[in-house]
Each structure stands twice: as structure tokens, then as C-alpha cells.
Enzyme design. Structure first.
Site, PDB file in Angstrom:
ATOM      1  CG  ASP A 488      -2.232   0.684   1.045  1.00  0.00           C
ATOM      2  OD1 ASP A 488      -2.337   1.487   0.101  1.00  0.00           O
ATOM      3  OD2 ASP A 488      -3.155   0.459   1.858  1.00  0.00           O
ATOM      4  CG  ASP A 558      -9.328   2.492  -0.610  1.00  0.00           C
ATOM      5  OD1 ASP A 558      -8.816   1.415  -0.938  1.00  0.00           O
ATOM      6  OD2 ASP A 558      -8.772   3.306   0.140  1.00  0.00           O
TER       7      ASP A 558
HETATM    8  C1  DGJ Z   1      -5.901   1.757   1.773  1.00  0.00           C
HETATM    9  C2  DGJ Z   1      -6.237   0.531   0.971  1.00  0.00           C
HETATM   10  O1  DGJ Z   1      -6.649   0.892  -0.316  1.00  0.00           O
HETATM   11  C3  DGJ Z   1      -7.300  -0.261   1.729  1.00  0.00           C
HETATM   12  O2  DGJ Z   1      -7.710  -1.359   0.958  1.00  0.00           O
HETATM   13  C4  DGJ Z   1      -6.704  -0.703   3.032  1.00  0.00           C
HETATM   14  O3  DGJ Z   1      -5.637  -1.577   2.793  1.00  0.00           O
HETATM   15  C5  DGJ Z   1      -6.238   0.500   3.818  1.00  0.00           C
HETATM   16  N1  DGJ Z   1      -5.384   1.347   3.053  1.00  0.00           N
HETATM   17  C6  DGJ Z   1      -5.515   0.068   5.069  1.00  0.00           C
HETATM   18  O4  DGJ Z   1      -4.983   1.113   5.762  1.00  0.00           O
END
Ligand code: DGJ
Length: 748
Positions: A488, A558
Site C-alpha cells: 500500500d 477503495d
Molecule cells: C488503503 C487501501 O486501499 C485499503 O484497501 C486498506 O488496505 C487501507 N489502506 C488500510 O490502511
């Protein structure tokens, strides 16, 4: 299992044979003309009478014997429009009256800024050329790298800029390539977005002046993606000429689409020149990213099908014919395996992960038919929320008193492999790492360090930071049986300072950071060849052909709302293959839009890409679990067709459409899969007749339902011609809000 795998390989072999055509690269020494042919396209450029490299042709494949005379520079239009500027140069230096975007702009140590690049020599490489240019007066040498993919005709272009002089030179603007199109009417397609709202396809007429697509954020960005497509005249989804390109760079980038005063169009792309300055000391070299470009005579749909195939066969890890350092070896193409069906814990637990909670989710996931269990954020350091912990990559003992092993063993015992979330490039100021190394982040001394999501960006350009990140990841993967990392990256750059370097050298952070990111990913993959990686940046903030050489999949957004996803998936697939497009089924009503949808609708929306489950499945009813289990099993049977087949967008969900339909067809035409969605039936309107595409007209195909019904009386088996000409009719009861159906057609 073994049987299914063998079948996949056979399919791939056939698909490659069907696509690949011999490629040809030729240099006509008398006319000084270079020609590259691949797939259905030809690209031609030459050394013009002044010594510049000039584009001569880019479009549909020409006859083998067709030839070009020596390139002639364009005329000066007026004293205001120099020939140097009007001539479609392959890689123009800023100098000699260039008023359009330069490919290269430099400042010499003595303040001189003129640069005019002329041809010096060339060498023929596998499927391409390396062409050397040099400034007319000073020892700045530029080698342009060209290769063409025999199957798709996609070109890879990049440049190496070298200072062979005795004093330093600063590169202020460096493109990977400039693409030229003749004067005409074009529509520009490009992708924009925001967090939780990525992948909007924009379509607009190209006008005089310049359209800038860019990121100044240090990474690819959600706001614009480094991809473009230009449609000529009336070209549409299925017909007409389209030129497209994608830049392989995950740092700050820029693509300009420029229509000059004579209506000619140029697309120039590479490092973003904003705040750029790369010092080349004597003997030093700067390698630009690769800018890929392709041509289709079959509309935007044809362009995306070519790009998908190219990504599968040449870019992704495990693509056997993957390019090495910009040159495409002559190896038979082979595509990576379809992605395992995953479960991810994020939406179910957020930061509240612990062993019993994860075990409960894993047991439920395994019962549904999931292949890979992924634990998301929250397992490390003092991580209770997003205020602390990033940088401290040890297992949190309160949550996992005996480390990760018991959970990993449990997951393996359930027949799944195990994946883990990491965010290696970031640090919370509330962490031991930051307390010990406050100088490891990007910052300007004596200036505030702007936090986003309570975190700062580690300066990966620094060798010690690079070694730290590689070290902890290597240890994590060595000590634990981990099959997958979700990598991430949750903020953009501010204060991109690097005060360990001399002031003039500090801006190379834009290049060195991204190169070190790629180097870490490459090194990890080498040391742990079985580990797979997902690129996530708060959703789709780092998706591009640069990162896709090192990662197996991406997290597009997301936002997991299934209706929004239809739109995003539509936009995403103009540039990227469904193979890398992860799509989780999450809970309803959805946390973001508060929309309520059926589980079948959510499943079918996600099944258009690489399927995952991200809901709190411990709360699912028996009926919901049974539906998910049935659809996961059905998905696995047709997954290679969905994620690696030829994608046809029969009805786009864009522009407030009531309906949305995609069809994917295996390259050997043995199977087709159709997904049909209703947003909201209006005025009792029936579902449109679906005239399918891409099937073998002469073959017989059997229709079966994955979900939903075809109209009563629809033949079970009919020819490809029947499905394509007569079409597939949906059940008359297929009405309502957020409805979904899916069918497969198997060749007899
Ligand atoms: C952003 C990601 O896109 C989410 O899927 C998740 O992993 C969160 N970060 C976790 O902090």
C-alpha cells in the site's frame, strides 16, 4: 487441478499462434529510413536532409515492398513558425526555434541552453533499433531505443541521455518519446479520478493548444493516469483508427497532447518537468521511462484488446516474453496464471485484527472456495488506528501473542495460502523508526513536515532507507510462509527535499526514488520467486505499466460499491487488463454510497475482473454463503476467459446508461462469457437484444446460465453466426433496479 492447468496452457498456445505475425525491422540505407512492422501496424521514421530524425508514418501495416524516400523537413510556414518546429521530430532538443514541446531541454554549465540533435549512427537490436543522436556542437548524446512487439505491434520507446563532455549539464525536461499524428480531427480519451472515484473515461475533441495530463505528486496518482488514446474522425468503440499510448513510470509524470498551428498533433511524455532537474556530471547518463504506443484499426475496443494482450504477454511478471531493459526478446508469448480468488479482511475488521477474529474469517472464507486469505492493516507495531505504527514492522504481541505462525498455519490447514498488508514506504511520526531516524523522510529543513493520514514519506532515494525497506521485507518473507504482499501507499509527496545531497543534485529524488522502488520489488521477487505482489495506493493511485512489471495485480479503488465499480471497471479496462483488476464483493448497504444491492449483483460486478471477497462473511446467512459459494465455483470455471480473453464492451455503463454489458471471448474462440446489468429499469423498457461479438461464426456454441435466464425459447445450442447476428435475448422478467445476469457460451 492438474487437468485444468494443462487445458489453460493449451489455450494459451493456440491464442499466441493466432495473434503472432512475423515482425520486421528494416533500415533503408539509401533513403536513411527506419521501418518497424508488428501485428497490424507499421512505424516509419528517417534521417531528414538536415540530419534530424523525423517521423514518416504510423498506422495500419504497409505492404512489405512499400518504401519511402528520404524524409524532407516541413517548410517554414512564416517567419513565426520555423521548419524546425513544424517538422514532426522523433526527439527534438529545445533550440533552433522549437516552439512546441521539446523532448529534451538542458542547461549547460556555462548557461548555454541551445540543443539541436542530429543523427549519428544506429544499431539493429532484437525487434528494433537503437539510434544515436548528438547535439550539433556539444557532446550530449542521446540514444533512442525502439522495439516493436511482433504480436500486437505495440512499440516501446525510451531514451538514454549521456553527457560525454567535461562539465556538468542539467537536464530540465526529458521525454521518453514524442508521437506524431498528421493534421486531422481527433478525439482524445484519457482517464481521471480522485480517491474512491478513479477511472473516469474523458472524451474530448483535440483543439489547438496543449492538453496536459500529469502527476506532480511523486507517484502515478488517482487524479490522472498515464494513458491516452486518440480516435481519428468518426472512430468509435468498434470501428476506425485509434492511436494509444501508456507511460511506464510510477513517479511524477507528464503527457502533453498538442495540436500545433498547422493542426498536426504530437503527444510527448516522460518525467514531469515540474520541479525537475537532473545533473549529469561528465560521463553520467539518464535513462528515461519507456513510453509504449500502439495502433488499432478497430476502434477503442480494438485498442484496449491489443493493450491487454501486450500487458499479459510482455509486461507482467511471469509473462515469458517479458521485455528485458526495453528490448523485446524473440520468445514465444505466455501469459501469467489467473489470480487466486482472495479474501481480504479490511472492510470486515479495519485495524481491529487479532488471531481469533482472523481465524473465524479464514474458516468462513475457505468454506466459500477462497484460495488466498489476506490480512490487511493493523497487525504490526503499535498500530491501533492510522496514528501510529507505520515503520515498525514487528508483529503486535497484544493481537498476535504467538506471532503470525499460528494464523498462517491455520490458513494453510484450510487449504488457502496467506497474504499480508504492508506499507513499506511510509512512517508515522509516532513510531520507533521515526524517533530514531527523523532524517529518513522527504523534508525541507526548517520547514513544517506536512502529514497526510498522520504519515510521512520515507525517502527511498537514500541508500540506507532502501536497505532498511529491503531488509525488513526480506526478513518478513524469510521468517513467514507468505505467498502475497498487498503493498500500500497512502499519501502523496510534499516537501520533496533531500538535504544529504548537494543543492544542485537534490531534485534527482524524482528519479532515484522510483528507480529504488522498482529495484526493491525486483530484488524481493528474485529472492522470493513464489511471492506475488499487489500495487495499492489508497485504491488506484499507483497503476501504470512501470509498476506492472513488478506486481501481479492492482487494487483499482477503495470504493467497492458494485454499481460505481461497473463504471470504474469500464474506464480501467481501456488501459489495463482485467487480469490485474482486483474486485472485492463487500457488504450491503455499502459504506460509501449507502446503496443496497443483492449479493448476486455484487458478485457479478466483481466477477468481471479478478474476484475477491471483502465482506464481513462471519455475518453472512446460510443462503448468502451458498450463493457466494456457487458463484465462486462458476467463476473459476470461466476465469481465464474473463481475465485474459478479448473484451467487448457491448453496452457501456457511462453517461447515465440504464444498462451495461460486457462480453469476453477466449482468443481461440472456444468460450464466451457475457455479463449484463440493469441500473434501473425505466418506463418498463425491456433489456436490449445482445448481438455478441468475436465468436467463430461457423462453430456451434452451447449457452448456459451462470446467473439469470435467457428469453424462453432461446436455443440451447446455436452457431456463432446466430449469437452474433440474431443475438441473445434476456428473459422478459429481467427488470428492476440493480439486476444482474451472466451467461457462458461453450464451443461444442
Ligand atoms: C488503503 C487501501 O486501499 C485499503 O484497501 C486498506 O488496505 C487501507 N489502506 C488500510 O490502511
Amino acid at each position: 487441478m492438474l487437468k485444468a492447468f494443462t487445458k489453460t496452457l493449451v489455450f494459451l498456445a493456440v491464442s499466441v499462434a493466432a495473434v503472432a505475425q512475423p515482425s520486421l525491422v528494416k533500415f533503408d540505407a539509401a533513403a536513411k529510413v527506419f521501418r518497424l512492422d508488428g501485428g497490424g501496424s507499421s512505424y516509419v521514421f528517417g534521417v531528414n536532409a538536415r540530419g534530424e530524425l523525423q517521423q514518416l508514418y504510423w498506422g495500419g501495416r504497409l505492404g512489405a515492398a512499400d518504401s519511402f524516400g528520404q524524409a524532407q523537413p516541413m517548410k517554414e510556414w512564416a517567419s513565426f513558425d520555423s521548419s524546425y518546429s513544424n517538422t514532426p521530430q522523433e526527439y527534438a532538443g529545445w533550440g533552433a526555434g522549437l516552439f512546441v514541446e521539446p523532448a529534451l531541454k538542458v542547461t549547460f554549465g556555462d548557461g548555454n541552453r541551445g540543443l539541436v540533435l542530429h543523427y549519428v549512427s544506429h544499431t539493429t537490436v532484437a525487434n528494433g533499433f537503437d539510434v544515436e543522436l548528438k547535439d550539433i556542437a556539444r557532446p550530449i548524446h542521446v540514444t533512442l531505443h525502439y522495439t516493436i512487439d511482433p504480436g500486437s505491434g505495440v512499440l516501446a520507446r525510451s531514451a538514454s541521455i549521456e553527457n560525454r563532455g567535461a562539465t556538468a549539464v542539467t537536464v530540465e525536461q526529458a521525454a521518453a518519446a514524442a508521437w506524431a499524428l498528421p493534421a486531422g480531427q481527433y478525439t482524445l480519451n484519457y482517464l481521471t479520478g480522485r480517491w474512491a472515484g478513479e477511472w473516469t473515461l474523458n472524451q474530448e475533441a483535440v483543439q489547438a493548444g496543449e492538453r496536459v495530463l500529469e502527476s506532480r505528486r511523486g507517484s502515478t496518482g488517482h487524479q490522472a493516469n498515464p494513458w491516452f488514446a486518440l480516435q481519428a474522425g468518426a472512430a468509435d468503440e468498434d470501428h476506425g483508427e485509434v492511436w494509444f499510448g501508456a507511460l511506464a513510470w510510477s513517479g511524477s509524470w507528464r503527457i502533453t497532447v498538442e495540436q500545433d498551428q498547422l493542426d498536426a498533433v504530437r503527444v510527448t511524455g516522460g518525467f514531469n518537468p515540474f520541479d525537475f532537474g537532473f545533473v549529469l556530471r561528465p560521463g553520467q547518463r539518464l535513462e528515461t521511462p519507456v513510453f509504449y504506443g500502439g495502433y488499432s484499426a478497430h476502434g477503442l475496443g480494438g485498442a484496449s484488446r491489443l493493450l491487454h494482450r501486450f500487458e499479459l504477454e510482455r509486461i507482467l511478471p511471469h509473462a515469458a516474453a517479458k521485455e528485458a531493459a526495453g528490448s523485446a526478446p524473440q520468445v514465444a508469448a505466455q501469459t501469467p496464471r489467473p489470480r487466486p480468488v482472495i479474501y481480504n479482511s479490511w472492510e470486515a475488521t479495519e485495524f481491529k485484527v487479532d488471531e481469533p477474529g482472523q481465524v473465524a474469517l479464514a474458516e468462513k472464507a475457505a468454506a466459500l472456495g477462497v484460495d488466498r486469505f489476506v490480512m490487511d492493516d493493523g497487525w504490526f507495531g503499535q498500530r491501533k488506528d492510522d496514528h501510529a505504527g507505520l515503520g515498525d514492522w514487528y508483529v503486535n504481541k497484544e493481537k498476535f501473542p504467538n506471532g503470525l505462525k499460528p494464523l498462517i498455519d491455520k490458513v494453510h490447514g484450510l487449504g488457502m495460502d496467506f497474504g499480508l498488508w504492508v506499507e513499506p514506504e511510509m512512517v508515522n511520526p509516532n513510531s520507533d523508526l521515526y524517533r530514531n531516524h527523523p532524517d529518513w523522510v522527504l523534508y525541507f529543513p526548517q520547514r513544517p513536515r506536512v502529514e497526510q493520514r498522520n504519515q510521512l514519506v520515507l525517502n527511498l532515494a537514500r541508500p540506507d532507507v532502501r536497505a532498511y525497506i529491503l531488509g525488513f521485507l526480506d526478513k518478513l518473507l524469510t521468517e513467514n510462509d507468505i505467498a502475497f504482499l498487498k503493498w500500500d501507499y497512502n499519501r502523496n509527496w510534499t516537501e520533496p527535499g533531500w538535504d544529504q545531497m548537494a543543492p544542485a543534485e537534490q531534485k534527482r529524488v524524482y528519479v532515484d526514488y522510483t528507480r529504488n522502488l522498482y529495484a526493491i520489488l525486483a530484488e524481493l521477487r528474485k529472492k522470493h520467486p513464489k511471492v506475488e505482489i499487489e500495487s495499492c495506493s489508497g485504491g488506484g493511485g499507483r497503476v501504470d505499466l512501470g509498476i506492472l512489471r513488478y506486481v501481479d495485480e492492482v487494487w483499482p479503488s477503495d470504493n467497492t460499491d458494485p454499481f460505481d465499480r461497473l463504471m470504474m471497471q469500464d474506464g480501467f479496462t481501456y488501459a489495463y487488463t482485467p487480469q490485474v483488476m482486483m474486485a472485492w464483493v463487500t457488504d450491503s448497504p455499502h459504506w460509501f454510497n449507502k446503496r443496497t444491492t443483492s449479493l448476486a449483483y455484487r458478485m457479478l460486478s466483481s466477477m468481471q475482473g479478478s474476484l475477491g471477497i471483502g465482506a464481513n462473511i462471519t455475518k453472512w446467512s446460510e443462503e448468502e454463503s451458498a450463493t457466494a459459494k456457487r458463484l465462486i465455483a462458476a467463476y473459476k470455471q470461466v476465469q481465464p476467459t474473463i481475465v485474459q480473453g478479448d473484451l467487448y464492451r457491448l453496452i457501456s455503463p457511462r453517461d447515465g446508461s440504464e444498462f451495461s454489458v460486457t462480453e469476453t471471448v477466449r482468443s481461440d474462440k472456444s468460450q464466451g462469457v457475457v455479463f449484463a446489468f440493469i441500473h434501473s429499469t425505466q418506463k418498463g423498457r425491456g433489456f436490449p437484444l445482445l448481438k455478441l461479438k468475436g465468436l467463430d461464426a461457423k462453430a456451434e456454441y452451447t449457452l448456459s446460465s451462470i446467473e439469470g435466464k435467457a428469453k424462453a425459447g432461446t436455443p440451447e445450442t446455436a452457431s456463432g453466426a446466430w449469437w452474433m447476428n440474431h443475438g441473445l435475448e434476456m428473459d422478459e422478467g429481467f427488470h428492476g433496479d440493480y439486476q444482474a445476469a451472466a451467461f457462458r457460451l461453450d464451443r461444442k
